[in-house]
Design a protein around this motif. Sequence first.
Motif, mmCIF file in Angstrom:
data_model
loop_
_atom_site.group_PDB
_atom_site.id
_atom_site.type_symbol
_atom_site.label_atom_id
_atom_site.label_comp_id
_atom_site.label_asym_id
_atom_site.label_seq_id
_atom_site.Cartn_x
_atom_site.Cartn_y
_atom_site.Cartn_z
ATOM 1 N N VAL A 21 -4.074 10.132 -3.212
ATOM 2 C CA VAL A 21 -4.905 9.218 -2.421
ATOM 3 C C VAL A 21 -4.166 8.877 -1.135
ATOM 4 N N PRO A 22 -4.705 9.231 0.022
ATOM 5 C CA PRO A 22 -4.015 8.919 1.290
ATOM 6 C C PRO A 22 -3.787 7.422 1.438
ATOM 7 N N VAL A 23 -2.698 7.090 2.074
ATOM 8 C CA VAL A 23 -2.334 5.682 2.215
ATOM 9 C C VAL A 23 -3.374 4.928 3.027
ATOM 10 N N ALA A 24 -4.093 5.601 3.912
ATOM 11 C CA ALA A 24 -5.126 4.923 4.711
ATOM 12 C C ALA A 24 -6.216 4.347 3.813
ATOM 13 N N ILE A 25 -6.626 5.103 2.802
ATOM 14 C CA ILE A 25 -7.654 4.630 1.875
ATOM 15 C C ILE A 25 -7.124 3.446 1.067
ATOM 16 N N SER A 79 0.828 -1.215 0.000
ATOM 17 C CA SER A 79 0.000 0.000 0.000
ATOM 18 C C SER A 79 0.856 1.255 0.000
ATOM 19 N N ASN A 80 1.966 1.228 0.728
ATOM 20 C CA ASN A 80 2.837 2.400 0.761
ATOM 21 C C ASN A 80 3.588 2.578 -0.557
ATOM 22 N N VAL A 81 3.912 1.481 -1.228
ATOM 23 C CA VAL A 81 4.513 1.583 -2.565
ATOM 24 C C VAL A 81 3.518 2.218 -3.532
ATOM 25 N N PHE A 82 2.275 1.755 -3.492
ATOM 26 C CA PHE A 82 1.231 2.303 -4.367
ATOM 27 C C PHE A 82 0.994 3.781 -4.057
ATOM 28 N N GLN A 85 -4.859 1.321 1.979
ATOM 29 C CA GLN A 85 -4.770 0.158 2.855
ATOM 30 C C GLN A 85 -6.137 -0.470 3.106
ATOM 31 N N ILE A 86 -7.155 0.350 3.266
ATOM 32 C CA ILE A 86 -8.511 -0.185 3.433
ATOM 33 C C ILE A 86 -8.934 -0.932 2.170
ATOM 34 N N GLY A 87 -8.638 -0.336 1.009
ATOM 35 C CA GLY A 87 -8.992 -0.977 -0.250
ATOM 36 C C GLY A 87 -8.284 -2.305 -0.450
ATOM 37 N N LEU A 88 -6.990 -2.356 -0.146
ATOM 38 C CA LEU A 88 -6.248 -3.610 -0.293
ATOM 39 C C LEU A 88 -6.706 -4.662 0.720
ATOM 40 N N GLY A 89 -7.060 -4.203 1.923
ATOM 41 C CA GLY A 89 -7.611 -5.143 2.901
ATOM 42 C C GLY A 89 -8.922 -5.727 2.437
ATOM 43 N N LEU A 90 -9.766 -4.884 1.845
ATOM 44 C CA LEU A 90 -11.035 -5.355 1.297
ATOM 45 C C LEU A 90 -10.801 -6.346 0.156
#
Length: 686
Positions: A27-31, A17-20, A33-38
């Motif tokens: 796009v904030p990294v929090a969003i 997520s941080n690489v992306f 990370q939520i997307g990748l978790g989903l």
Amino acid sequence: MHLIETVVGLLAIVLLSNVFSHFVKRVPVAIVQIGLGLLATTVLHIQIEIDTDWFLLLFIAPLLYSDAWRFPKHELWNLRGRIFGNAILLVVLTTVIGGVLIYYIVPELPLAVAFSIAAILSPTDPVAVQSIAKSAKLPPNVMHLVAGESLINDASGLVAFKFAVAAAATGTFSILGATTSFLYVSLVGTAVGAVIAVILNNLGDFLAEHDGNDVVFMVVLQLFSPFMIYIVAESIHASGVIAVVVAAIIANLHSKVDVNYSDELHFTGVMVWKVFGYLLNGLIFVILGVELPVALHEYAGESGHLALPMVLWYAFATWLVIFGIRVLWTFFNQKVWQLTRGGHRASWRVALISGLTGVRGAVTLAGVISVPVMMDNGVKFPERGLMLFIAATTIIISLVAAIVILPMLSEKPNKNTKTAVKPVAQHMTEARAQIYVLQSAVREIEEHRRETNQAVTYDIMLRYQMKIRKLQIDNISHEKLGPILEAEYRLRQVSFEAERSTLRRLLVAEQITPLVFTSESRRLDRAEAELEDVLLFNKKRSWQFTKRYLIRMMRAIRVWFADEDSERLMAEYLIAKHEGAKAAINAISQFIDSDEGRQLKIDQQAAHNLIITYRNRLEKEHNVNRKLTQAQLEAAKTELEVIGLNAQREAVQHLFEAHFISAEIGLKLRQRINFAETGLLTSEEE
């Protein structure tokens, strides 16, 4: 084993997520990370059963300890009134007023469940705000206020949520019981945190007095502290969150007056907590994404009779209620501050910013998922699925709203005002200043070059030159870059031609065998083929380097199993490289002075880099012949590295005093130098 694989997978998602996010900065990294978790839970079927106690222990406790330990004392004291107001009074108002409004907006929810949703949505999540604030440029006082209240409102929000859930499960609620319980968990939690913090501080002082002030041990003790404090406080039914925050603040205050609290301990502690927090913050949002389908599944299983658009409207209306209460509270506080103390007028813009920074996150989801499916009497908890879905969707809405609206409301810096106070035009960019600083270090290091340290001198100079070249290429316009690369490509071709000519001469003179001639010729062919990628520093470099090392390894194996004597072959390789380097240096020098070289306007930096590369090759061979010990080489290297760092500091000071750079750029350059020096000293200790 399954648990270990899940943890490794989650950490991999955090890194991805941080690489992306590095390439998609808007796009904030929090969003992300939520997307990748989903995505992970949908595709890979990752499932995590969240329990509020272990979630708070493993994630919230250490993060709050880190934030409180590093929180600025001055801001914490100045904002103490508003912090406690937001953390306690605003939580109560949000729970009561928000619960009533949500009850009327969502008729399917019982009143106690509506109170539960409002209570668990009252704590803010500063982790998400900080990631958004990087691009939004929020006012510092707003960020300090949000960070300060988040240290406390997790406890008040969870206590309010606990009693609301109990009321929903039992149908009874006691204001006296809730108030008494809140006072108990708060006061006892504060006492536990204070007592343990004093014990740990005294332990550190005792060890320091008996020559036991080990930096690694003290940092590990810091990492261990929040977990121990939280467990002790929770074991006596007090607030572990408040205990952790209080202990961290006391540790922060103690560090300012502790003579044994060294700069090394502070730096190491901050760096370790940054890494630890980096992983924990990422894991929180990945887990949030993983748990979103749980909310959807609960909704589909229990409340599927409601149309999805209607439920989405319920979630959006819930967010509006929570957001509106926070905005009105902030504006009211500004009015009170204006009337009682004067100063700035109340601003709706600041109130809206404060409302948007009230992003909900990990604590909200952890709390709402902890609601039991079945109550003690064997009856299902009322509308648990709808409650879960509304809370989870509200978290996403609060994040998206902050991303979209906060940058619009944030103030843009007044460039005219900034430049007006500067005594002299500060026209040098950060990149240009960094190049000047590095060039100053190269000149100083070269002045200290002696016959005994030439090998390490050229090693260090080459590393500096490559940094300089990278900065030049990254910060030059495309129009100017083309001719420079063309000239450098021609210069490299000249050096390759000189090396090939030398190889042919050595083969004819029978100083090298056909095997060495063929191997070195292929090496030059590969280097020439890769030249464009190396000059442009593009994405293929990692693969090119890997390929190069694999070829070297295969060549070493071939030499090992060759029929000829291995030592003789290695000696021939050294002759080929030695003579080739000398010929290349002469060819480069002659080409620069030739008509073609003058016409191409060869960049002196590129020529200098290439010559140093070949000299470095020669000096490494000389160093082998001189048979210097590793200790001598390391001592010479350390001395030259320190000389280079001191030269960089002097160059930064010169640029700042001459008003070529701003104080901000000067600070950034000094930080780089300090980090380099810390890394050097750390490696020396090892």
